[in-house]
Design a protein around this motif. Structure first.
Motif, short mmCIF file in Angstrom:
data_model
loop_
_atom_site.label_atom_id
_atom_site.label_comp_id
_atom_site.label_asym_id
_atom_site.label_seq_id
_atom_site.Cartn_x
_atom_site.Cartn_y
_atom_site.Cartn_z
N TRP A 100 1.53 6.67 2.10
CA TRP A 100 1.29 6.27 3.47
C TRP A 100 -0.14 6.53 3.93
N ARG A 101 -0.84 7.45 3.28
CA ARG A 101 -2.23 7.74 3.67
C ARG A 101 -3.16 6.57 3.38
N ALA A 102 -2.78 5.71 2.45
CA ALA A 102 -3.60 4.55 2.13
C ALA A 102 -3.71 3.58 3.29
N LEU A 103 -2.72 3.58 4.19
CA LEU A 103 -2.77 2.71 5.36
C LEU A 103 -3.95 3.05 6.26
N PHE A 104 -4.21 4.35 6.41
CA PHE A 104 -5.34 4.76 7.24
C PHE A 104 -6.68 4.39 6.59
N ARG A 115 -11.53 0.95 6.50
CA ARG A 115 -12.38 0.02 5.75
C ARG A 115 -12.51 -1.32 6.49
N GLY A 116 -11.40 -1.81 7.03
CA GLY A 116 -11.45 -3.06 7.78
C GLY A 116 -12.28 -2.95 9.05
N ALA A 117 -12.19 -1.82 9.74
CA ALA A 117 -12.98 -1.61 10.95
C ALA A 117 -14.47 -1.55 10.62
N ALA A 118 -14.81 -0.86 9.54
CA ALA A 118 -16.22 -0.79 9.14
C ALA A 118 -16.75 -2.17 8.75
N LEU A 137 0.83 -1.21 0.00
CA LEU A 137 0.00 0.00 0.00
C LEU A 137 0.86 1.26 0.00
N THR A 138 1.88 1.27 0.84
CA THR A 138 2.76 2.44 0.92
C THR A 138 3.52 2.66 -0.38
N GLU A 139 3.98 1.57 -0.97
CA GLU A 139 4.75 1.67 -2.22
C GLU A 139 3.91 2.22 -3.37
#
Length: 111
Positions: free
Chosen positions: A63-67, A72-75, A57-59
């Motif tokens: 780095w904002r994609a991590l958040f 999305r996983g929490a939802a 994701l970072t590559e």
């Protein structure tokens, strides 16, 4: 940043034994071996897949994609919890958590 990672490590060190204790107390001895194996497999897969997925994701997206991935996983987890509770309420004739626990003092009383 390093101090925050250290706090995360301490938190994980405290949560892991607690999770195992919960698994041991919730499931009867006949199911315990399989449940512990599933817990171990999920924990191992997460330890391997987490850094790999984070690196990809970072590559590719920054780095904002991590958040975004975590939100999305929490939802998804919250939605799955609601669906699971609704199914339990229908199959057990209850209305969610109270209907499911009616007449029981604790999860260990089902053994």
């Amino acid at each position: 940043m390093i101090a925050a990672r250290a706090v995360q490590g301490v938190g994980n060190a405290l949560i892991t034994p607690s999770a195992l204790a919960i698994v041991r107390s919730v499931f009867p001895p006949a199911e315990l071996r399989g449940r512990l194996a599933a817990w171990g497999a999920a924990a191992s897969a997460g330890m391997v897949a987490g850094p790999v997925a984070g690196g990809l994701l970072t590559e590719h997206f920054g780095w904002r994609a991590l958040f975004l991935a975590n939100a999305r996983g929490a939802a998804r987890g919250r939605w799955g919890d609601r669906v699971r509770r609704a199914r339990r309420a229908r199959t057990r004739g209850g209305t969610g958590r109270r209907g499911r626990r009616a007449g029981r003092s604790s999860p260990s009383s089902t053994r």
